[in-house]
Design a protein around this motif. Structure first.
Motif, PDB file in Angstrom:
ATOM      1  N   GLU B 141       0.833  -1.274  -0.169  1.00  0.00           N
ATOM      2  CA  GLU B 141      -0.055  -0.081  -0.155  1.00  0.00           C
ATOM      3  C   GLU B 141       0.854   1.042   0.029  1.00  0.00           C
ATOM      4  OE1 GLU B 141      -3.630  -1.701   2.665  1.00  0.00           O
ATOM      5  OE2 GLU B 141      -2.537   0.184   3.202  1.00  0.00           O
ATOM      6  N   THR B 142       0.836   2.122  -0.910  1.00  0.00           N
ATOM      7  CA  THR B 142       1.788   2.807  -1.326  1.00  0.00           C
ATOM      8  C   THR B 142       1.053   4.474  -1.122  1.00  0.00           C
ATOM      9  OG1 THR B 142       3.372   1.764  -2.576  1.00  0.00           O
ATOM     10  CG2 THR B 142       3.461   4.068  -2.924  1.00  0.00           C
ATOM     11  N   LEU B 143       1.759   5.393  -0.331  1.00  0.00           N
ATOM     12  CA  LEU B 143       1.458   6.720  -0.199  1.00  0.00           C
ATOM     13  C   LEU B 143       2.321   7.574  -0.838  1.00  0.00           C
ATOM     14  CD1 LEU B 143       0.742   6.598   3.577  1.00  0.00           C
ATOM     15  CD2 LEU B 143      -0.875   6.894   1.983  1.00  0.00           C
ATOM     16  N   PRO B 144       1.985   8.745  -1.233  1.00  0.00           N
ATOM     17  CA  PRO B 144       2.667   9.576  -1.994  1.00  0.00           C
ATOM     18  C   PRO B 144       3.951   9.993  -1.006  1.00  0.00           C
ATOM     19  CG  PRO B 144       0.602  10.601  -2.208  1.00  0.00           C
ATOM     20  CD  PRO B 144       0.648   9.407  -1.194  1.00  0.00           C
ATOM     21  N   PRO B 145       5.234   9.690  -1.513  1.00  0.00           N
ATOM     22  CA  PRO B 145       6.446   9.958  -0.623  1.00  0.00           C
ATOM     23  C   PRO B 145       6.924  11.421  -0.601  1.00  0.00           C
ATOM     24  CG  PRO B 145       7.362   9.189  -2.802  1.00  0.00           C
ATOM     25  CD  PRO B 145       5.666   9.183  -2.916  1.00  0.00           C
ATOM     26  N   LEU B 146       7.386  11.537   0.367  1.00  0.00           N
ATOM     27  CA  LEU B 146       7.984  13.033   0.759  1.00  0.00           C
ATOM     28  C   LEU B 146       9.465  12.982   0.120  1.00  0.00           C
ATOM     29  CD1 LEU B 146       6.821  13.303   4.245  1.00  0.00           C
ATOM     30  CD2 LEU B 146       5.620  14.536   2.516  1.00  0.00           C
ATOM     31  N   VAL B 147       9.737  13.873  -0.936  1.00  0.00           N
ATOM     32  CA  VAL B 147      10.838  14.029  -1.454  1.00  0.00           C
ATOM     33  C   VAL B 147      11.598  15.553  -1.663  1.00  0.00           C
ATOM     34  CG1 VAL B 147      11.884  13.127  -3.828  1.00  0.00           C
ATOM     35  CG2 VAL B 147      10.312  11.879  -3.099  1.00  0.00           C
ATOM     36  N   GLY B 148      12.974  15.700  -1.631  1.00  0.00           N
ATOM     37  CA  GLY B 148      13.485  16.763  -1.802  1.00  0.00           C
ATOM     38  C   GLY B 148      13.396  17.911  -0.680  1.00  0.00           C
ATOM     39  N   LEU B 149      14.187  18.787  -0.854  1.00  0.00           N
ATOM     40  CA  LEU B 149      14.397  19.913   0.030  1.00  0.00           C
ATOM     41  C   LEU B 149      12.848  20.891   0.276  1.00  0.00           C
ATOM     42  CD1 LEU B 149      17.875  20.894  -1.192  1.00  0.00           C
ATOM     43  CD2 LEU B 149      17.403  20.429   1.066  1.00  0.00           C
ATOM     44  N   ASP B 150      11.863  20.629  -0.543  1.00  0.00           N
ATOM     45  CA  ASP B 150      10.801  21.363  -0.275  1.00  0.00           C
ATOM     46  C   ASP B 150       9.351  20.585   0.024  1.00  0.00           C
ATOM     47  OD1 ASP B 150      11.709  23.973  -0.794  1.00  0.00           O
ATOM     48  OD2 ASP B 150      12.187  23.269  -2.958  1.00  0.00           O
ATOM     49  N   ALA B 151       9.946  19.306   0.538  1.00  0.00           N
ATOM     50  CA  ALA B 151       9.067  18.295   0.835  1.00  0.00           C
ATOM     51  C   ALA B 151       7.796  18.707   1.526  1.00  0.00           C
ATOM     52  CB  ALA B 151       9.396  17.081   1.128  1.00  0.00           C
ATOM     53  N   GLY B 152       8.104  19.509   2.380  1.00  0.00           N
ATOM     54  CA  GLY B 152       6.979  19.776   3.547  1.00  0.00           C
ATOM     55  C   GLY B 152       7.369  20.973   4.317  1.00  0.00           C
ATOM     56  N   GLU B 153       6.516  21.204   5.419  1.00  0.00           N
ATOM     57  CA  GLU B 153       6.966  22.312   6.240  1.00  0.00           C
ATOM     58  C   GLU B 153       8.424  22.263   6.905  1.00  0.00           C
ATOM     59  OE1 GLU B 153       4.970  25.155   7.772  1.00  0.00           O
ATOM     60  OE2 GLU B 153       4.242  24.867   5.924  1.00  0.00           O
ATOM     61  N   SER B 154       8.975  23.176   6.815  1.00  0.00           N
ATOM     62  CA  SER B 154      10.206  23.257   7.473  1.00  0.00           C
ATOM     63  C   SER B 154      10.282  23.600   8.770  1.00  0.00           C
ATOM     64  CB  SER B 154      11.197  24.149   6.741  1.00  0.00           C
ATOM     65  OG  SER B 154      11.118  25.640   7.009  1.00  0.00           O
ATOM     66  N   PHE B 155      11.434  23.038   9.819  1.00  0.00           N
ATOM     67  CA  PHE B 155      11.306  23.387  11.141  1.00  0.00           C
ATOM     68  C   PHE B 155      12.649  23.415  11.594  1.00  0.00           C
ATOM     69  CE2 PHE B 155      13.048  19.409  12.259  1.00  0.00           C
ATOM     70  CZ  PHE B 155      12.728  18.711  11.027  1.00  0.00           C
ATOM     71  N   ALA B 156      12.949  24.327  12.400  1.00  0.00           N
ATOM     72  CA  ALA B 156      14.452  24.433  12.951  1.00  0.00           C
ATOM     73  C   ALA B 156      14.825  23.261  13.876  1.00  0.00           C
ATOM     74  CB  ALA B 156      14.406  25.751  13.812  1.00  0.00           C
ATOM     75  N   PRO B 157      15.745  22.295  13.403  1.00  0.00           N
ATOM     76  CA  PRO B 157      16.169  21.544  14.208  1.00  0.00           C
ATOM     77  C   PRO B 157      16.818  21.758  15.791  1.00  0.00           C
ATOM     78  CG  PRO B 157      17.524  21.552  12.481  1.00  0.00           C
ATOM     79  CD  PRO B 157      16.410  22.507  12.381  1.00  0.00           C
ATOM     80  N   PRO B 158      16.529  20.661  16.776  1.00  0.00           N
ATOM     81  CA  PRO B 158      17.227  21.200  18.191  1.00  0.00           C
ATOM     82  C   PRO B 158      18.599  21.292  18.107  1.00  0.00           C
ATOM     83  CG  PRO B 158      16.138  19.115  18.064  1.00  0.00           C
ATOM     84  CD  PRO B 158      15.817  19.436  16.940  1.00  0.00           C
ATOM     85  N   VAL B 159      19.116  20.361  17.399  1.00  0.00           N
ATOM     86  CA  VAL B 159      20.633  20.303  17.105  1.00  0.00           C
ATOM     87  C   VAL B 159      20.926  19.933  15.747  1.00  0.00           C
ATOM     88  CG1 VAL B 159      21.236  19.911  19.838  1.00  0.00           C
ATOM     89  CG2 VAL B 159      21.015  18.026  18.032  1.00  0.00           C
ATOM     90  N   VAL B 160      22.116  20.180  15.379  1.00  0.00           N
ATOM     91  CA  VAL B 160      22.780  19.799  14.221  1.00  0.00           C
ATOM     92  C   VAL B 160      24.060  18.860  14.263  1.00  0.00           C
ATOM     93  CG1 VAL B 160      21.712  21.537  12.983  1.00  0.00           C
ATOM     94  CG2 VAL B 160      23.919  21.773  13.473  1.00  0.00           C
ATOM     95  N   GLY B 161      24.221  18.139  13.180  1.00  0.00           N
ATOM     96  CA  GLY B 161      25.394  17.197  13.377  1.00  0.00           C
ATOM     97  C   GLY B 161      25.268  16.342  14.570  1.00  0.00           C
ATOM     98  N   VAL B 162      26.343  16.184  15.436  1.00  0.00           N
ATOM     99  CA  VAL B 162      26.388  15.593  16.510  1.00  0.00           C
ATOM    100  C   VAL B 162      26.270  16.667  17.729  1.00  0.00           C
ATOM    101  CG1 VAL B 162      27.325  13.774  18.084  1.00  0.00           C
ATOM    102  CG2 VAL B 162      27.457  13.639  15.625  1.00  0.00           C
ATOM    103  N   GLY B 163      25.167  17.024  18.014  1.00  0.00           N
ATOM    104  CA  GLY B 163      25.064  17.865  19.307  1.00  0.00           C
ATOM    105  C   GLY B 163      25.391  19.165  19.107  1.00  0.00           C
ATOM    106  N   ASN B 164      25.513  20.008  18.004  1.00  0.00           N
ATOM    107  CA  ASN B 164      25.817  21.443  17.702  1.00  0.00           C
ATOM    108  C   ASN B 164      24.391  22.252  17.615  1.00  0.00           C
ATOM    109  OD1 ASN B 164      28.499  20.601  17.200  1.00  0.00           O
ATOM    110  ND2 ASN B 164      27.857  19.777  15.164  1.00  0.00           N
ATOM    111  N   PRO B 165      24.690  23.276  18.127  1.00  0.00           N
ATOM    112  CA  PRO B 165      23.489  24.298  18.199  1.00  0.00           C
ATOM    113  C   PRO B 165      23.262  24.512  16.821  1.00  0.00           C
ATOM    114  CG  PRO B 165      25.403  25.524  19.057  1.00  0.00           C
ATOM    115  CD  PRO B 165      25.768  23.905  18.898  1.00  0.00           C
TER     116      PRO B 165
END
Lengths: 165, 753, 351
Positions: B141-165
């Motif tokens: 059962e397949t749903l439309p996949p999310l693909v690419g840099l504009d796939a959805g709402e963006s958000f600010a991640p809590p950290v990037v890499g390994v624990g960097n702000p």
């Protein structure tokens, strides 16, 4: 259906009953003869890690059915050194650091030996680079590989000259 | 014989002793003769072959598998599915520590990305297992996949890499931009990239009761062991992992991956040893990758070409089910002395395997964007790119104001530029041609990578025959650890390297930490150094407190260890061999442990980075747009160089990765299906031999008293930074066309005739 | 890989009969077939191994001056045959620009002609592909298609033929000798490969059991040896398929082009013979203007099938370059980087 085939592998004649015609030369060497020096990097002829010499010519063993090569003479990385005496290409790869992880190395070395036999590149580094382009190296040891091939080829030429003198 | 068994045969050339010497690889003979045993080369008695079936849908659910068809195939022994598998001790979705990533080990029928494992076929032959997997013919059962840099709402991640702000700033960026005489506002895109180590991920797993033997390439023995222990609910002592050789890792073998866990499960299910090796196309999913980025750089400079502000924002992606955010903007923290710097990230979630650290995570992606933008700004200011970089040379770390523990970047610029002949470069693009009429361009980039340290432990021993032992569960992915660490070890115990038994690469040895972050030589080396010092200290205690010894009374600090002897520091005529000391003490062996870790106080006080300058020449066909790198010089300052031969190779490799980043590598995803359309080595291009000209590496002398006891900064990743930008900038200089989407494609260079 | 019967016929007649049955395919070196079988793209029931057949591995000059190349001659042996490379330099250069040395050592002349497209949607068995599964649709049409066809494509298929070797061969009027159930026949190479139309599953006009036994170059093909080149734009310097390629061959007499041959690769489902361009060049001086006009004509009727409009302009440019290089004369030796735009790089750089 079983098929009987015989191969000469690194100088020794080997007779087998092949229970499955799908077995490639690469998988025959690795999984059935336990000659694991020849590596599987892509299994699709796109990386060169499985390069061996068949009847003196370098080919990708992943794209060769064993059953179709009945009677062939096969040389693998395990068949190069004479005891502790490395083949000049093997020694040159160490001296010129022509590898890092070492996974593509058996294929590179077999390819280099095949290339030297083909005698198309001479001492032209550009031709050597082109002729060695069928062997990918993700570590990026290409500089050392070309230096090693040039060096080994020179030593082999000298040896041959001494022999013929 | 999978244990690491280093030889010292005739071709193992030595040029002197120990640290600083260009020894050839101690595993060289094994590697050139085919006797180096990689994981998939093992074949325990009774071993079966396991092959994964992977999903062709990127989002949905598996609704059926034709298990019966697979089982009908001769030789198929069993099919492991979500309904038929050994139970795990814990839910693989639980993140027990920050280095645990979620994995798909048949815990459900959910599909979250293409190439996700959905079943495992176990058979007597590889051929049967492979075809068995094909016969499963999954329905979804397949749903439309999310693909690419504009796939959805963006958000600010809590950290990037390994624990960097995710966000950092210093100074007022908007004011700096407003006050600028020249401004650059440019957006760069980098594609998804896959590690593609030549050795596919593989495992040979054998259960013996509740003891588990694993052959598996890993950059993190202890972390992998801990993960296996918790997943299978067995004690650490029951597990033995051997990883004497890795066929490359580049970050993708840092952590236990789902497919390797499946190998262990399969072995448990069938009660026999099992080998599971990923097919090349299966490496484009469950074993990590470098996420794509879109980076916007806004830079301001005053009339003299001094930076007034640097704003670096990076958009990236992570998977729908776990977090790893490529820390691309962090590259702007350290290099250029802008009075105002802001870096920030945002992200979207897509149907992909979770991205992971891939050689210079963040630094590589960020560097190509930053170095391109700096090049654009230098041209806008009418300045030579090197002069512009020197004008904005950071004497202290711009973001923090901390002094550098050492920074020989100026010497890198000078020596690299001189070797390359940079002074003859025309300022304007599209000015140079060769005899054949090809466009020629020269570009440069600055390289930087942090000097990191993790934690490691080592055990050293001196034996009664005067030889030494050093044990550490370290990893050699090709960087030369077996050679470089043994050199450090030999010096640490005052022995010739051939008198030292260096044991490594298995999980029963002291934990060497992860081989990543370019920190392995520094971290494991520090542990080795301290273990060696400790065992020599014990030996010295024995000798100097024994009145029968010629060293009696010299005090522990009054002796030095050299060539298997302790020698009185103030009177070198008085010495005693290790063997004599142990014999008199009636000891078979004396041992000690040591640890290596970062020094928090020094880290607080200093900014610690390696640096470099890379200069590249490309030729471009003016009509056809094909590009070729023809020269590249890199000058790097990375603290103490343990083995110049291996360091040069590491830097060459990094520079080739930079070339690859700029001109070749890209995973192409079908935007409708979410499948990667070039998941192979024929069409996912990495450079071939003919792409790589003779390279030139200069290692610039740098003494760093702060990074660690040995002054080592690490060279595994810095080579890719700077190089990618240098190649991209050279393409601009050759053509006058500024391409901001990587890799640079032929069609982008066809605009001018 | 699906289980299959392996048969090793003793004669060509036996081979043809064995391969005429449904589900049977010929196996030569297998460099393309095994790749397709491993990918599940091709799942034959029977492999008819022709590699042990006698008489298919010779290169011979016939009484009329034709050259006959046995279908089992390896790509490398052909390219490295000194006499062959002298007489048909563009063909040798094309061969050496294809794949890798290892693959060229194994791959055969007949197999090269019959290699299948590299279209990613053909290879990806989860995608719809009319070539792989007739009537299923074409996911390439709206997909990632910057490398797809710009000439001769149809709504049902936009794939290209990947061969380098075939491009100069088709330009030189090569003939394919076929052994089939009805005996031996021969066709022009230009007629071997089909444009997709509404039946893209048929790459060629071959019928079940048809075995290519030889490729023949007619006597006139030798007349171009002094002015013949193959040029190939790639995304890496070696070991990559052509983005676009061109084979050009000129017969120049008294400063004028007596006859021109032009083939294009990477642009269509078949090696593309550009006859209108050849006609335009006949009798004119080999000038830049003439080559531009030829390029214009060669790409007449070209249209993008996706994100690949650049290939039309690139093809025009490569035509001009290939003609220019051919006019300048065949190099004495095949360049270090065969068919590469960087074939003749020299050290000297100037402003």
């Amino acid at each position: 259906m079983n098929h009987s085939i015989s191969l000469t592998v690194n100088g020794a004649r080997r007779d087998f009953v092949l229970d499955d015609p799908r077995v490639t030369l690469l998988d025959l060497l690795r999984e059935r003869l336990h000659l694991t020096g020849t590596k599987k990097g892509c299994d699709r002829g796109q990386c060169g890690a499985c390069t061996i010499l068949v009847d003196g010519k370098r080919i990708n063993s992943c794209l060769a059915l064993a059953i179709s090569h009945d009677g062939a003479d096969i040389l693998t990385i395990e068949g190069l050194a004479r005891g502790d005496q490395l083949h000049p290409v093997q020694a040159a790869f160490i001296a010129h650091d022509g590898f890092q992880c070492g996974f593509c190395t058996p294929g590179q070395i077999m390819s280099a030996i095949g290339m030297i036999k083909e005698a198309q590149a001479g001492n032209d580094p550009e031709r050597i680079r082109e002729c060695m382009s069928g062997n990918l190296c993700r570590c990026g040891a290409y500089v050392g590989i070309v230096d090693a091939v040039l060096d080994a080829q020179g030593r082999m030429d000298e040896t041959n000259q001494r022999r013929s003198a | 014989m999978p244990e690491l068994n280093l030889t010292s045969a005739p071709a193992h050339l030595r040029h002197g002793s120990n640290i600083g010497q260009p020894l050839t690889r101690r595993d060289g003979i094994l590697k050139v003769t085919g006797r180096a045993t990689y994981a998939a080369d093992n074949h325990p008695q009774g071993m079966l072959f396991a092959v994964m079936a992977v999903s062709t849908t990127a989002r949905g659910r598996v609704v059926s598998l034709d298990v019966a068809a697979a089982k009908r195939h001769p030789g198929v022994v069993d099919v492991m599915t979500p309904d038929h598998k050994p139970q795990l001790a814990i839910d693989p979705e639980i993140k027990t520590n920050p280095f645990v990533f979620r994995m798909e080990v048949l815990q459900s029928d959910e599909v979250r990305y293409a190439n996700q494992p959905i079943a495992v076929v176990i058979a007597e032959t590889l051929e049967a297992a492979t075809e068995g997997a094909a016969l499963l013919a999954p329905r979804y059962e397949t749903l439309p996949p999310l693909v690419g840099l504009d796939a959805g709402e963006s958000f600010a991640p809590p950290v990037v890499g390994v624990g960097n702000p995710a966000e950092s700033h210093h100074g007022d960026v908007e004011a700096g931009l407003a006050a600028a005489d020249k401004q650059i506002d440019a957006t760069y895109e980098t594609p998804p990239q896959y590690h593609n180590a030549m050795e596919p991920h593989s495992i040979v797993a054998a259960w013996n009761g509740d003891n588990l033997q694993i052959d598996m390439p890993t950059q993190g023995l202890a972390l992998s062991l801990a993960r296996v222990a918790e997943l299978f609910g067995i004690a650490h002592e029951k597990i033995h992992i051997r990883s004497p050789f890795l066929g490359g890792g580049f970050g993708s073998k840092g952590l236990m991956a789902g497919p390797q866990v499946l190998g262990v499960m399969a072995a448990k299910l069938v009660g026999k040893p099992v080998k599971l090796v990923l097919r090349r196309e299966q490496m484009y999913g469950p074993v990590g990758h470098r996420a794509p980025t879109r980076q916007r750089l806004r830079i301001g400079a005053d009339a003299e070409g001094r930076l007034t502000a640097l704003d670096h924002h990076a958009r990236t992606v992570s998977s729908t089910f776990d977090d790893f955010f490529e820390p691309a903007a962090g590259a702007s923290h350290t290099l250029y002395a802008a009075p105002a710097i802001r870096t920030s990230h945002d992200a979207v979630r897509v149907n992909t395997g979770t991205p992971l650290f891939m050689r210079a995570p963040g630094e590589a992606t960020g560097s190509i964007a930053l170095e391109s933008a700096i090049d654009e700004m230098a041209f806008a200011c009418g300045m030579d790119p090197l002069a512009f970089r020197l004008k904005n040379y950071a004497e202290v770390e711009p973001m923090t104001g901390r002094p550098f523990s050492s920074k020989a970047l100026r010497a890198c610029y000078e020596q690299g530029a001189a070797r390359f002949g940079w002074a003859k470069r025309p300022l304007q693009p599209r000015q140079m041609r060769d005899d054949a009429g090809l466009l020629v361009g020269w570009g440069m980039g600055t390289a930087t990578f942090p000097a990191l340290m993790f934690q490691a432990e080592a055990r050293a021993a001196i034996r009664r025959d005067g030889s030494g032992v050093m044990e550490i569960g370290a990893h050699d992915m090709g960087q030369g650890a077996w050679t470089a660490l043994a050199q450090i070890a030999a010096d640490a115990v005052g022995l010739d390297i051939d008198r030292l038994d260096f044991k490594s690469g298995t999980s029963d040895l002291p934990d060497a930490g992860i081989a990543g972050g370019s920190a392995h030589t520094a971290t494991a080396g520090a542990a080795i150094h301290s273990a060696g010092a400790a065992v020599i200290g014990k030996l010295a205690d024995l000798a100097t407190s024994d009145e029968r010894s010629p060293l009696f009374g010299a005090g522990n600090a009054g002796v030095i260890a050299r060539d298997g002897r302790l020698i009185r520091r103030d009177d070198e005529s008085r010495s005693e061999s290790y063997a004599e000391i142990l014999a008199r003490a009636g000891l078979a062996e004396i041992e000690a442990r040591g640890t290596g870790a970062a020094n928090p106080a020094a880290m607080e006080q200093y900014a610690m980075h390696a640096h470099g300058a890379v200069f590249a020449e490309v030729k471009v066909d003016p009509e056809l747009g094909q590009v070729r790198l023809t020269r590249m010089v890199g000058a790097f300052a990375a603290g103490r160089i343990v083995n110049p031969r291996m360091v040069q190779s590491q830097l060459f490799g990094g520079m080739i990765w930079g070339l690859s980043f700029a001109l070749h590598e890209e995973a192409v995803t079908d935007r409708r299906s979410g499948r990667i359309m070039n998941a192979n080595l024929g069409e996912y291009h990495i450079p071939v031999n003919a792409d790589v000209p003779p390279l030139d590496v200069i290692t610039v002398e740098e003494h760093d008293p702060h990074v660690n006891a040995l002054g080592i900064k690490g060279v595994g990743e810095i080579g890719i930074t700077g190089s990618a930008g240098a190649v991209a900038n050279a393409v601009w200089h050759a053509t006058g066309v500024r391409v901001r989407r990587f890799p640079i494609r032929i069609e982008e260079l066809l605009t001018q005739g | 890989m699906k289980q299959f019967d392996y048969v090793r016929p003793a004669t060509i007649t036996e081979a043809v009969a064995a391969a005429a049955q449904p589900g049977a395919v010929f196996l030569a070196a297998g460099t393309n077939l095994l790749d397709l079988m491993k990918g599940g793209v091709s799942r034959p029931d029977r492999l008819v191994d022709v590699t042990h057949l006698d008489g298919l591995d010779g290169i011979e000059t016939l009484a009329d001056g034709s050259l006959r190349i046995g279908a089992l001659v390896s790509n490398a042996d052909l390219a490295h045959d000194a006499e062959f490379a002298r007489s048909y330099p563009a063909v040798a250069e094309a061969l050496l620009s294809g794949a890798s040395a290892q693959l060229r050592n194994a791959a055969t002349v007949g197999g090269n002609l019959l290699q299948r497209t590299r279209c990613a949607y053909f290879y990806d068995t989860a995608s719809r592909c009319n070539k792989r599964t007739p009537g299923s649709g074409c996911d390439a049409r709206e997909g990632e298609n910057r490398s797809h066809a710009v000439l001769g494509w149809s709504e049902s298929c936009i794939a290209t033929h990947p061969s380098d070797f075939c491009v100069p061969l088709v330009a030189l009027d090569a003939i394919v000798e076929i052994e089939g159930r009805g005996g031996r026949r021969e066709i022009a190479l230009d007629e071997l490969h089909r444009l997709p139309g509404d039946a893209p599953e048929r790459d060629t006009v071959l019928e079940p059991g048809d075995l290519i036994v030889a490729v023949r170059l007619p006597p006139a093909a030798r007349g171009f040896a002094a002015h013949a080149r193959y040029l190939k734009v790639r995304e890496r310097t070696s070991y990559a398929f052509a983005v676009v390629s061109a084979a050009s061959a000129l017969r120049i007499e008294n400063g004028r082009i007596a006859e021109a041959r032009l083939g294009l690769g990477g642009v269509a489902a078949k090696p593309w013979r550009a006859r209108a361009a050849e006609d335009a060049l006949k009798g004119v001086a080999p000038t830049a203007d003439a080559f531009q006009e030829a390029a214009r004509r060669a790409l007449e009727g070209a249209k993008p099938s996706g994100d690949n409009a650049f290939k039309i302009e690139l093809a025009r440019r490569i035509v001009v370059r290939a003609l220019t290089l051919a006019a300048a004369g065949t190099p004495a030796r095949i360049p270090a980087l065969p068919a590469s735009p960087f074939a003749s790089t020299s050290g000297a750089i100037h402003a």
